[in-house]
Enzyme design. Structure first.
Site, PDB file in Angstrom:
ATOM      1  N   HIS A 141       0.802  -1.228   0.000  1.00 59.89           N
ATOM      2  CA  HIS A 141       0.000   0.000   0.000  1.00 59.89           C
ATOM      3  C   HIS A 141       0.836   1.280   0.000  1.00 59.89           C
ATOM      4  O   HIS A 141       0.266   2.371  -0.136  1.00 59.89           O
ATOM      5  CB  HIS A 141      -0.922   0.032   1.225  1.00 59.89           C
ATOM      6  N   ASP A 266      -5.878 -12.411   4.431  1.00 54.67           N
ATOM      7  CA  ASP A 266      -7.023 -11.794   5.081  1.00 54.67           C
ATOM      8  C   ASP A 266      -8.344 -11.965   4.337  1.00 54.67           C
ATOM      9  O   ASP A 266      -9.330 -11.309   4.658  1.00 54.67           O
ATOM     10  CB  ASP A 266      -6.762 -10.305   5.343  1.00 54.67           C
TER      11      ASP A 266
END
Length: 398
Positions: A141, A266
């Protein structure tokens, strides 16, 4: 044919720790290594990142990230940072109240992560290994001018840039984290020699709010970007159907020289920060699919990085261990895949780590028994929406 696989030492990056309550915690690495050791699957020899790699990492960071951002990270890495640097922290995504708060030593810790990913890239591209795994990596990110989503420097982008500059290779980047691999995508959005493929929960409901099918690259890089934006509560079959078809199409059309993959864990139903309802099955199957593509199109060359994942005890150790078992062609996979169900149990005594955060019950096996999971009531509708999204996303691919 057996492939040579290397495990990149992560000890230098375990200082990448925001605070005890932060979900991105290095306990994930410790638990994974414990599980592999007790299973007899931890590599006898690790790839130790050489000292000079830190210098290479410093150079790579300065090439990727804006100088004022790097200077601010350095200033905020001090035990008692200058008040002026603290005042600037929010502007660079490092504010104390944000998701990526500054902490002492963060520059050195993140530099070590970049160094590990560069070392993994060199191991594979030099021919000394076919596969390399660096679980501390995958900070996908981070942007040129700011931190985001628990990520300070973008080691995945650094490794890809290094491969492009030093080896001139075409790179297929595959991101399996439930959050869109936005930072890596935007670094290479106009580059026709880096294909980015990300499967994730739709940004309509989940950070970072991007990764839609219309994001396809720009300029000469148009067509070298593929996003699979999955519906909330997607289950194994739909997730794997979309991922398998998209990966096969992208690899066949792009024909990469090497695959770099990011393995956030996740998208599991147990993860507290997302809404996907998959089981451990996807973490067995996705590495297998990636390996098959590497064997078919890139002479087996495959570099894998870690990523997100916030169920530290029940999900991440099993998922990352399954990744290594696939990369290292472990015989244990035969048991896990069903030839001997009793052998598919986790080793006795795992985990050896005591913690107040340890759940009262842990899964007994490598894969989940989903027979008592409550089926998603909108399964048919979710599957249909995902197929519609996939069809649109693949329109510009070959």
């Amino acid at each position: 044919m057996s492939k040579r696989s290397v495990w990149v030492d992560t000890s230098g990056s375990k200082g990448y720790r925001f605070h005890d309550e932060h979900p991105f915690h290095p306990i994930r690495l410790e638990l994974t290594e414990q599980l592999l050791r007790l299973s007899g699957e931890f590599p006898a020899a690790e790839l130790i990142v050489p000292p000079f790699a830190e210098e290479e990492a410093e150079q790579a960071i300065c090439k990727l990230h804006r100088h004022d951002y790097v200077d601010t990270v350095l200033a905020l890495s001090e035990e008692h940072p200058d008040p002026e640097a603290v005042r600037k922290a929010d502007a660079f995504g490092l504010g104390a109240d944000g998701d990526t708060p500054f902490f002492p030593g963060m520059h050195a810790a993140t530099r070590s992560i970049v160094a590990g990913s560069l070392a993994a890239a060199d191991a594979v591209m030099s021919g000394s290994a076919d596969h390399a795994l660096h679980l501390a990596g995958g900070l996908h990110h981070a942007f040129p001018d700011r931190a985001a989503g628990f990520c300070i420097y973008n080691d995945a982008a650094a490794a890809i840039s290094h491969i492009r500059e030093k080896y001139g290779a075409r790179v297929l980047y595959v991101d399996t984290d439930v959050h869109h691999g936005d930072g890596v995508q935007w670094f290479f959005y106009t580059d026709p020699d880096v294909f980015t493929l990300s499967i994730h929960e739709t940004g309509k409901f989940l950070f970072p709010g991007s990764g839609f099918h219309h994001e396809r690259g720009d300029s000469s890089g148009y067509g070298a970007c593929l996003n699979l934006s999955m519906e909330p509560y997607t289950e194994d079959e739909s997730w794997l159907e979309c991922f398998g078809e998209a990966l096969a199409r992208a690899a066949a059309v792009f024909r990469p020289d090497v695959i770099v993959s990011q393995h956030g864990c996740d998208a599991h139903a147990f993860d507290p920060l997302a809404h996907i309802h998959c089981s451990m099955k996807i973490y067995r199957e996705m590495p297998r699919m990636i390996r098959e593509c590497a064997d078919t199109y890139s002479q087996g060359r495959w570099i894998a990085l870690g990523g997100g994942g916030y169920d530290h005890w029940r999900v991440i150790p099993r998922a990352w261990s399954l990744l290594w078992l696939e990369m290292s062609s472990s015989p244990l996979l035969k048991a896990i895949d069903g030839d001997s169900p009793n052998a598919a149990l986790l080793p006795l005594g795992w985990p050896q780590l005591e913690s107040p955060d340890r759940p009262d019950e842990l899964p007994p096996g490598w894969l989940d028994d989903t027979s008592d999971w409550t089926p998603m009531p909108r399964r048919t509708e979710i599957t249909a929406k995902n197929r519609e999204m996939l069809a649109i996303a693949l329109q510009h691919i070959g």
